[in-house]
Design an enzyme around this catalytic site. Structure first.
Site, PDB file in Angstrom:
ATOM      1  N   GLU A  38       0.837  -1.207   0.000  1.00  0.00           N
ATOM      2  CA  GLU A  38       0.000   0.000   0.000  1.00  0.00           C
ATOM      3  C   GLU A  38       0.870   1.255   0.000  1.00  0.00           C
ATOM      4  OE1 GLU A  38      -3.265   0.036  -0.343  1.00  0.00           O
ATOM      5  OE2 GLU A  38      -3.395  -2.150  -0.322  1.00  0.00           O
ATOM      6  N   GLU A  79      -6.714   4.478   6.970  1.00  0.00           N
ATOM      7  CA  GLU A  79      -6.080   3.952   5.741  1.00  0.00           C
ATOM      8  C   GLU A  79      -6.046   2.426   5.767  1.00  0.00           C
ATOM      9  OE1 GLU A  79      -4.927   3.693   2.184  1.00  0.00           O
ATOM     10  OE2 GLU A  79      -4.952   5.736   2.958  1.00  0.00           O
ATOM     11  N   GLU A  86     -10.909  -2.427   0.382  1.00  0.00           N
ATOM     12  CA  GLU A  86     -10.487  -2.654  -1.002  1.00  0.00           C
ATOM     13  C   GLU A  86     -10.108  -4.113  -1.234  1.00  0.00           C
ATOM     14  OE1 GLU A  86      -7.353   0.168  -1.711  1.00  0.00           O
ATOM     15  OE2 GLU A  86      -8.775   1.808  -2.046  1.00  0.00           O
TER      16      GLU A  86
END
Length: 133
Positions: A38, A79, A86
Protein backbone atom coordinates in the site's frame (compact mmCIF):
# COMPACT_ATOMS: atom_id res chain seq x y z
CA UNK A 1 -33.68 -30.34 18.80
CA UNK A 2 -32.12 -28.47 15.86
CA UNK A 3 -28.69 -26.94 16.38
CA UNK A 4 -29.25 -23.17 16.17
CA UNK A 5 -25.59 -22.19 16.51
CA UNK A 6 -24.08 -20.04 13.81
CA UNK A 7 -20.97 -21.30 12.04
CA UNK A 8 -17.79 -20.03 13.64
CA UNK A 9 -14.55 -19.37 11.81
CA UNK A 10 -11.63 -21.56 12.80
CA UNK A 11 -9.73 -18.34 13.46
CA UNK A 12 -12.16 -17.40 16.26
CA UNK A 13 -11.68 -20.62 18.24
CA UNK A 14 -8.71 -19.50 20.31
CA UNK A 15 -9.09 -18.15 23.82
CA UNK A 16 -6.92 -16.71 26.54
CA UNK A 17 -3.26 -15.94 25.96
CA UNK A 18 -3.16 -17.95 22.74
CA UNK A 19 -5.75 -15.59 21.26
CA UNK A 20 -3.76 -12.54 22.34
CA UNK A 21 -0.53 -13.86 20.83
CA UNK A 22 -2.37 -14.79 17.64
CA UNK A 23 -3.92 -11.33 17.44
CA UNK A 24 -0.49 -9.71 17.79
CA UNK A 25 0.83 -11.96 15.01
CA UNK A 26 -2.11 -11.07 12.75
CA UNK A 27 -1.54 -7.37 13.44
CA UNK A 28 2.16 -7.60 12.60
CA UNK A 29 1.26 -9.46 9.39
CA UNK A 30 -1.21 -6.68 8.58
CA UNK A 31 1.44 -4.00 9.06
CA UNK A 32 3.89 -5.92 6.89
CA UNK A 33 1.32 -6.40 4.14
CA UNK A 34 0.31 -2.74 4.27
CA UNK A 35 3.97 -1.68 4.12
CA UNK A 36 4.69 -3.93 1.13
CA UNK A 37 1.55 -3.34 -0.88
CA UNK A 38 0.00 0.00 0.00
CA UNK A 39 1.79 3.09 -1.28
CA UNK A 40 -0.58 5.43 0.56
CA UNK A 41 0.15 3.65 3.84
CA UNK A 42 3.91 4.08 3.38
CA UNK A 43 3.47 7.77 2.51
CA UNK A 44 1.20 8.40 5.47
CA UNK A 45 3.51 6.49 7.81
CA UNK A 46 6.35 8.75 6.67
CA UNK A 47 4.17 11.78 7.51
CA UNK A 48 3.35 10.27 10.92
CA UNK A 49 7.04 9.87 11.74
CA UNK A 50 7.83 13.46 10.71
CA UNK A 51 4.73 14.81 12.48
CA UNK A 52 5.58 12.89 15.65
CA UNK A 53 9.10 14.32 15.76
CA UNK A 54 7.78 17.82 15.05
CA UNK A 55 5.01 17.53 17.66
CA UNK A 56 7.44 16.36 20.33
CA UNK A 57 9.71 19.36 19.63
CA UNK A 58 6.94 21.97 19.62
CA UNK A 59 6.52 24.21 22.69
CA UNK A 60 2.94 23.07 23.37
CA UNK A 61 1.42 21.19 26.32
CA UNK A 62 1.61 17.38 26.39
CA UNK A 63 -2.10 16.96 25.62
CA UNK A 64 -1.72 19.04 22.46
CA UNK A 65 1.33 16.99 21.46
CA UNK A 66 -0.78 13.86 21.89
CA UNK A 67 -3.53 15.37 19.76
CA UNK A 68 -1.08 16.38 17.01
CA UNK A 69 0.31 12.86 16.87
CA UNK A 70 -3.03 11.15 17.44
CA UNK A 71 -4.80 12.70 14.47
CA UNK A 72 -2.15 11.29 12.12
CA UNK A 73 -2.33 7.89 13.80
CA UNK A 74 -6.07 8.11 13.12
CA UNK A 75 -5.26 8.67 9.44
CA UNK A 76 -3.20 5.44 9.47
CA UNK A 77 -6.02 3.54 11.16
CA UNK A 78 -8.53 4.70 8.56
CA UNK A 79 -6.08 3.95 5.74
CA UNK A 80 -5.74 0.38 7.03
CA UNK A 81 -9.53 0.02 7.16
CA UNK A 82 -9.78 1.46 3.65
CA UNK A 83 -7.19 -1.04 2.43
CA UNK A 84 -9.15 -3.85 4.10
CA UNK A 85 -12.33 -2.76 2.32
CA UNK A 86 -10.49 -2.65 -1.00
CA UNK A 87 -9.02 -6.14 -0.41
CA UNK A 88 -12.44 -7.61 0.38
CA UNK A 89 -14.04 -5.95 -2.65
CA UNK A 90 -11.25 -7.25 -4.90
CA UNK A 91 -11.55 -10.72 -3.31
CA UNK A 92 -15.25 -10.84 -4.15
CA UNK A 93 -14.77 -9.77 -7.76
CA UNK A 94 -12.37 -7.81 -9.94
CA UNK A 95 -15.21 -6.89 -12.30
CA UNK A 96 -16.21 -3.26 -12.46
CA UNK A 97 -19.36 -2.78 -10.44
CA UNK A 98 -21.02 0.40 -9.13
CA UNK A 99 -21.36 -1.08 -5.63
CA UNK A 100 -17.67 -2.03 -5.56
CA UNK A 101 -16.78 1.47 -6.73
CA UNK A 102 -18.96 2.97 -4.00
CA UNK A 103 -17.30 0.85 -1.31
CA UNK A 104 -13.83 1.90 -2.44
CA UNK A 105 -14.85 5.55 -2.86
CA UNK A 106 -16.40 5.62 0.63
CA UNK A 107 -13.15 4.31 2.10
CA UNK A 108 -11.17 6.90 0.18
CA UNK A 109 -13.50 9.65 1.38
CA UNK A 110 -13.00 8.50 4.98
CA UNK A 111 -9.22 8.81 4.56
CA UNK A 112 -9.64 12.29 3.06
CA UNK A 113 -11.82 13.42 5.97
CA UNK A 114 -9.23 12.13 8.43
CA UNK A 115 -6.52 14.08 6.58
CA UNK A 116 -8.67 17.24 6.70
CA UNK A 117 -9.18 16.69 10.44
CA UNK A 118 -5.42 16.26 10.92
CA UNK A 119 -4.67 19.43 8.97
CA UNK A 120 -7.30 21.43 10.86
CA UNK A 121 -6.01 20.14 14.19
CA UNK A 122 -2.46 21.16 13.38
CA UNK A 123 -3.64 24.56 12.15
CA UNK A 124 -5.69 25.28 15.28
CA UNK A 125 -2.89 24.22 17.65
CA UNK A 126 -0.04 25.89 15.74
CA UNK A 127 -1.84 29.11 14.79
CA UNK A 128 -1.23 30.82 18.17
CA UNK A 129 2.47 29.92 18.01
CA UNK A 130 2.91 31.81 14.77
CA UNK A 131 0.49 34.67 15.32
CA UNK A 132 1.29 35.38 18.96
CA UNK A 133 -2.33 34.82 19.92
Amino acid sequence: MINQEQPVSEFKSKSGLKRIFSAVGYSIAGFKTAWKGEHAFRQELFVVVIATIAALLLPVPALQKLLLIGVFVLVLIIELLNSAIEAVVDRVSLERNPLSKNAKDFGSAAVMLALFLAGATWLVILWPLFTGG
